[in-house]
Write a protein that holds these residues in place. Sequence first.
Motif, short mmCIF file in Angstrom:
data_model
loop_
_atom_site.label_atom_id
_atom_site.label_comp_id
_atom_site.label_asym_id
_atom_site.label_seq_id
_atom_site.Cartn_x
_atom_site.Cartn_y
_atom_site.Cartn_z
N PHE A 284 0.83 -1.19 0.00
CA PHE A 284 0.00 0.00 0.00
C PHE A 284 0.88 1.26 0.00
O PHE A 284 0.65 2.19 -0.77
N ALA A 285 1.89 1.27 0.85
CA ALA A 285 2.81 2.41 0.92
C ALA A 285 3.54 2.61 -0.41
O ALA A 285 3.73 3.74 -0.87
N GLU A 286 3.94 1.51 -1.02
CA GLU A 286 4.61 1.60 -2.32
C GLU A 286 3.68 2.18 -3.38
O GLU A 286 4.07 3.06 -4.15
N GLN A 287 2.44 1.71 -3.41
CA GLN A 287 1.47 2.22 -4.37
C GLN A 287 1.21 3.71 -4.13
O GLN A 287 1.13 4.49 -5.08
N LEU A 288 1.11 4.09 -2.87
CA LEU A 288 0.90 5.50 -2.54
C LEU A 288 2.07 6.35 -3.02
O LEU A 288 1.88 7.48 -3.47
N THR A 289 3.27 5.81 -2.96
CA THR A 289 4.46 6.54 -3.42
C THR A 289 4.55 6.58 -4.94
O THR A 289 4.79 7.62 -5.53
N ASP A 290 4.36 5.42 -5.57
CA ASP A 290 4.60 5.30 -7.01
C ASP A 290 3.44 5.79 -7.88
O ASP A 290 3.67 6.25 -9.00
N ASP A 291 2.22 5.66 -7.39
CA ASP A 291 1.05 6.01 -8.22
C ASP A 291 -0.11 6.41 -7.32
O ASP A 291 -1.13 5.72 -7.26
N CYS A 292 0.06 7.51 -6.60
CA CYS A 292 -0.93 7.89 -5.58
C CYS A 292 -2.33 8.09 -6.15
O CYS A 292 -3.32 7.83 -5.46
N SER A 293 -2.44 8.49 -7.40
CA SER A 293 -3.77 8.70 -7.97
C SER A 293 -4.53 7.39 -8.18
O SER A 293 -5.74 7.41 -8.35
N SER A 294 -3.82 6.27 -8.12
CA SER A 294 -4.49 4.98 -8.31
C SER A 294 -5.02 4.40 -6.99
O SER A 294 -5.73 3.40 -6.99
#
Length: 90
Positions: free
Chosen positions: A24-34
Amino acid sequence: MVDRFAEDWRSAGLDDATMALLLFAEQLTDDCSSVGAEDVAVVRRRGFDDRAISSCVQVVAYFNYINRIAEGLGVAAEDWIDHDGRERTS
């Protein structure tokens, strides 16, 4: 375990809940709009409450913010920090 985590956290043998939070943290960092409600629900189903999720989001946001400030201003990394974020030993 710290060394394994620093090298490759995906294969460090972390429990499912921790893996879900880190993904979740990685997704928030890499593609927060997703990031959406279902992504939060996945973390919640792994046992994290709203307070823990909020803390995660705030820590991720802060580090992303401060890194962009430093990069945007051309701030050099401290000379005592190695490329992996650890204290230099030599």
